[in-house]
Design an enzyme around this catalytic site. Structure first.
Site, PDB file in Angstrom:
ATOM      1  N   HIS A 231       0.862  -1.184   0.000  1.00  0.00           N
ATOM      2  CA  HIS A 231       0.000   0.000   0.000  1.00  0.00           C
ATOM      3  C   HIS A 231       0.898   1.233   0.000  1.00  0.00           C
ATOM      4  O   HIS A 231       1.646   1.458   0.948  1.00  0.00           O
ATOM      5  CB  HIS A 231      -0.870  -0.056   1.271  1.00  0.00           C
ATOM      6  CG  HIS A 231      -2.079   0.816   1.251  1.00  0.00           C
ATOM      7  ND1 HIS A 231      -3.146   0.593   0.419  1.00  0.00           N
ATOM      8  CD2 HIS A 231      -2.405   1.921   1.979  1.00  0.00           C
ATOM      9  CE1 HIS A 231      -4.080   1.515   0.636  1.00  0.00           C
ATOM     10  NE2 HIS A 231      -3.645   2.329   1.576  1.00  0.00           N
TER      11      HIS A 231
ATOM     12  N   LYS B 255     -10.835   5.795  -3.632  1.00  0.00           N
ATOM     13  CA  LYS B 255      -9.887   6.881  -3.317  1.00  0.00           C
ATOM     14  C   LYS B 255      -8.539   6.440  -3.845  1.00  0.00           C
ATOM     15  O   LYS B 255      -8.091   5.320  -3.565  1.00  0.00           O
ATOM     16  CB  LYS B 255      -9.869   7.099  -1.809  1.00  0.00           C
ATOM     17  CG  LYS B 255      -8.696   7.897  -1.257  1.00  0.00           C
ATOM     18  CD  LYS B 255      -9.041   8.456   0.118  1.00  0.00           C
ATOM     19  CE  LYS B 255      -7.920   8.303   1.112  1.00  0.00           C
ATOM     20  NZ  LYS B 255      -8.238   8.942   2.414  1.00  0.00           N
TER      21      LYS B 255
ATOM     22  N   LYS C 221     -11.897  10.761  12.219  1.00  0.00           N
ATOM     23  CA  LYS C 221     -11.221   9.534  12.657  1.00  0.00           C
ATOM     24  C   LYS C 221     -11.036   9.618  14.166  1.00  0.00           C
ATOM     25  O   LYS C 221     -10.505  10.625  14.655  1.00  0.00           O
ATOM     26  CB  LYS C 221      -9.829   9.409  12.022  1.00  0.00           C
ATOM     27  CG  LYS C 221      -9.792   9.589  10.515  1.00  0.00           C
ATOM     28  CD  LYS C 221      -8.364   9.525   9.966  1.00  0.00           C
ATOM     29  CE  LYS C 221      -8.399   9.763   8.457  1.00  0.00           C
ATOM     30  NZ  LYS C 221      -7.087   9.690   7.829  1.00  0.00           N
TER      31      LYS C 221
ATOM     32  N   GLU D  91      -8.289  15.440  -1.423  1.00  0.00           N
ATOM     33  CA  GLU D  91      -8.050  15.350   0.026  1.00  0.00           C
ATOM     34  C   GLU D  91      -6.640  15.812   0.367  1.00  0.00           C
ATOM     35  O   GLU D  91      -5.661  15.301  -0.177  1.00  0.00           O
ATOM     36  CB  GLU D  91      -8.270  13.899   0.492  1.00  0.00           C
ATOM     37  CG  GLU D  91      -8.048  13.709   1.989  1.00  0.00           C
ATOM     38  CD  GLU D  91      -8.411  12.298   2.456  1.00  0.00           C
ATOM     39  OE1 GLU D  91      -9.229  11.624   1.801  1.00  0.00           O
ATOM     40  OE2 GLU D  91      -7.861  11.874   3.492  1.00  0.00           O
TER      41      GLU D  91
ATOM     42  N   GLU E 102     -14.531   5.406   4.472  1.00  0.00           N
ATOM     43  CA  GLU E 102     -13.447   4.648   3.843  1.00  0.00           C
ATOM     44  C   GLU E 102     -12.963   3.579   4.840  1.00  0.00           C
ATOM     45  O   GLU E 102     -11.773   3.299   4.927  1.00  0.00           O
ATOM     46  CB  GLU E 102     -12.295   5.590   3.456  1.00  0.00           C
ATOM     47  CG  GLU E 102     -11.717   6.337   4.645  1.00  0.00           C
ATOM     48  CD  GLU E 102     -10.532   7.234   4.315  1.00  0.00           C
ATOM     49  OE1 GLU E 102     -10.229   7.425   3.123  1.00  0.00           O
ATOM     50  OE2 GLU E 102      -9.918   7.745   5.268  1.00  0.00           O
TER      51      GLU E 102
ATOM     52  N   ASP F 227      -6.001  11.437  -2.558  1.00  0.00           N
ATOM     53  CA  ASP F 227      -5.447  11.881  -1.267  1.00  0.00           C
ATOM     54  C   ASP F 227      -3.948  12.075  -1.425  1.00  0.00           C
ATOM     55  O   ASP F 227      -3.237  11.148  -1.800  1.00  0.00           O
ATOM     56  CB  ASP F 227      -5.742  10.840  -0.177  1.00  0.00           C
ATOM     57  CG  ASP F 227      -5.368  11.330   1.220  1.00  0.00           C
ATOM     58  OD1 ASP F 227      -4.878  12.473   1.353  1.00  0.00           O
ATOM     59  OD2 ASP F 227      -5.571  10.560   2.188  1.00  0.00           O
TER      60      ASP F 227
ATOM     61  N   LYS G 270      -4.564   6.951  -4.014  1.00  0.00           N
ATOM     62  CA  LYS G 270      -3.448   7.559  -3.297  1.00  0.00           C
ATOM     63  C   LYS G 270      -2.413   8.017  -4.316  1.00  0.00           C
ATOM     64  O   LYS G 270      -1.936   7.207  -5.129  1.00  0.00           O
ATOM     65  CB  LYS G 270      -2.841   6.538  -2.337  1.00  0.00           C
ATOM     66  CG  LYS G 270      -3.708   6.292  -1.100  1.00  0.00           C
ATOM     67  CD  LYS G 270      -3.654   7.497  -0.184  1.00  0.00           C
ATOM     68  CE  LYS G 270      -4.182   7.188   1.200  1.00  0.00           C
ATOM     69  NZ  LYS G 270      -4.042   8.343   2.102  1.00  0.00           N
TER      70      LYS G 270
ATOM     71  N   ASP H  66      -8.086  16.531   6.070  1.00  0.00           N
ATOM     72  CA  ASP H  66      -7.790  15.353   6.883  1.00  0.00           C
ATOM     73  C   ASP H  66      -6.748  15.764   7.945  1.00  0.00           C
ATOM     74  O   ASP H  66      -7.120  16.112   9.074  1.00  0.00           O
ATOM     75  CB  ASP H  66      -7.301  14.199   6.000  1.00  0.00           C
ATOM     76  CG  ASP H  66      -7.085  12.914   6.784  1.00  0.00           C
ATOM     77  OD1 ASP H  66      -7.379  12.897   7.994  1.00  0.00           O
ATOM     78  OD2 ASP H  66      -6.603  11.914   6.214  1.00  0.00           O
TER      79      ASP H  66
HETATM   80  C1  MUC Z   1      -5.320   9.026   5.181  1.00  0.00           C
HETATM   81  O1  MUC Z   1      -4.577   9.974   5.165  1.00  0.00           O
HETATM   82  O2  MUC Z   1      -6.438   9.173   4.712  1.00  0.00           O
HETATM   83  C2  MUC Z   1      -6.579   6.336   4.790  1.00  0.00           C
HETATM   84  C3  MUC Z   1      -6.571   5.500   3.759  1.00  0.00           C
HETATM   85  C4  MUC Z   1      -5.253   5.267   3.392  1.00  0.00           C
HETATM   86  O3  MUC Z   1      -4.829   4.550   2.508  1.00  0.00           O
HETATM   87  O4  MUC Z   1      -4.449   5.988   4.191  1.00  0.00           O
HETATM   88  C5  MUC Z   1      -5.223   6.534   5.213  1.00  0.00           C
HETATM   89  C6  MUC Z   1      -4.815   7.764   5.822  1.00  0.00           C
HETATM   90 MG    MG Z   2      -6.130  11.299   4.228  1.00  0.00          MG
END
Ligand code: MUC
Ligand code: MG
Length: 372
Positions: free
Chosen positions: A24, A169, A273, A224, A326, A198, A171, A249
């Site tokens: 990941h 989402k 969160k 994000e 999520e 994000d 990354k 976030d």
């Molecule tokens: C974040 O910053 O959102 C949430 C999903 C992911 O892959 O990382 C987290 C942290």
């Molecule tokens: Mg985030």
């Protein structure tokens, strides 16, 4: 008749390392496994409460680590819990704040364990402590983070086909901003589902405006945390320039942060969160502030295991979420440490219906993944 006091008889901690099904990749961290600090307390009546401290991928997110949290807990916080009445969680958490600055994820684990034990003692789900749930199942997106277009698209297609997820989402933030933006647009168009991206603070303002020239009008609808957490004027400026919604976030970890986000009009979504907020109470306080300001609520994750996910679900289920959640991580972990896994179906995750968190740890699994 008055309820009898329920006193804490013992506390235990476990560091567990659970492998992921695939690597990941976040902008500043590459994960092959995720570590958790689990706090378990037992009352004199034998009722147990559990909580989980999670920092996604290690100390880069907030400076916290499972190792440091365990040391702080054992040396400074566990003594405060000994013999205390679990029905006074607010008083205990206020004392912990006097003893330890910051350390939101650890405080979240402690408050969660207290509230889990409280709800179990009362024979109600934890959501009942917050006025009860609005929904029994919440929409859940999947996080695409292989870093490769074809692999992300294939993974998304399998999730859609399985009826698990229909929002994603992506990354990004490891590569050139223009390339990353183009990859996200192509991914979203190949999948044909709404997508967010994000950055985890990876872009500068100039990077962001360049990327927005690519992203505007595409299938990517939420941006994000593109900028460093303190740059609220920058986020507000991006929000005014772009058709994408901005989600805060890292910029929205506390009620104090939330005052600034609202004042600056820095975001139209907030990712909630328990771990970054310092526990369920503060997460809910942040949510109420956002709600009052007309900011959409989104159920975020710190890559929590099923335990932290259940705790977030107990909180999120009591809120009018506009953006779903999520809370996907239990499906990315290669194994589960619960007796019964959480249920994912019809593009939703179900809120556990049992007492407390509604989940039970499988002790053999806990021992198996416990750090030796
Ligand atoms: C974040 O910053 O959102 C949430 C999903 C992911 O892959 O990382 C987290 C942290
Ligand atoms: Mg985030």
């Amino acid at each position: 008749a008055a309820l009898p006091a329920a006193l804490v008889r013992s506390v235990e901690t476990f560091i567990v390392d659970i492998p992921l099904r695939r690597v990941h990749k976040l902008s500043r961290a590459v994960l092959t496994h995720q570590s958790y600090l689990i706090v378990r307390l037992t009352t004199a009546d034998g009722v147990q409460g559990i909580g989980e401290a999670t920092v996604p991928g290690g100390p880069w997110w907030s400076g916290e680590s499972v190792e440091a949290m365990r040391a702080l807990f054992l040396n400074h916080i566990a003594p405060l819990l000994d013999g205390r009445d679990i029905f006074s969680a607010n008083a205990i958490m206020a004392e912990i704040d006097q003893v330890a600055y910051a350390n939101a994820a650890l405080k979240s684990a402690v408050e969660t364990a207290l509230l889990d034990a409280t709800a179990r003692t009362l024979s109600i789900p934890m959501s009942g402590l917050f006025g009860g749930r609005i929904a029994d199942a919440l929409p859940v997106l999947w996080v695409l983070a292989t870093g490769e277009l074809e692999a992300d698209v294939a993974e998304a297609q399998a999730k859609i086909d399985a009826g698990l997820h229909r929002r994603f989402k992506i990354k990004v933030g490891r590569g050139d901003p223009g390339d990353d933006a183009r990859r996200a647009v192509e991914t979203a168009s190949a999948i044909g589902c709404p997508c967010s991206i994000d950055l985890n603070e990876a872009w500068s303002f100039a990077d962001s405006t360049r990327a927005l020239a690519v992203l505007d009008g595409s299938g990517v609808d939420i941006l994000e945390q593109p900028l460093p957490r303190a740059d609220l004027p920058g986020l507000a400026d991006l929000a005014r320039r772009s058709s994408l919604a901005i989600m805060a976030d890292e910029s929205a970890c506390s009620t104090t942060d939330m005052i600034s986000v609202i004042r600056e009009r820095a975001a139209s979504y907030v990712s909630l969160k328990i771990s970054k907020a310092g526990g369920p109470s503060r997460m809910l306080a942040i949510a109420r502030m956002a709600q009052a300001a007309g900011i959409n609520l989104f159920g975020g994750t710190a890559l929590d295991s099923s335990i932290g996910t259940a705790a977030n679900l107990q909180c999120c289920s009591t809120l009018p979420l506009a953006g779903g959640t999520e809370l996907f991580m239990p499906l990315l972990l290669a194994d589960d440490i619960l007796e019964e896994p959480l249920i994912y179906r019809d593009f939703c995750v179900e809120v556990p219906s049992g007492v407390g968190l509604g989940v039970t740890i499988d002790d053999a699994k806990l021992r198996h993944y416990e750090r030796k």
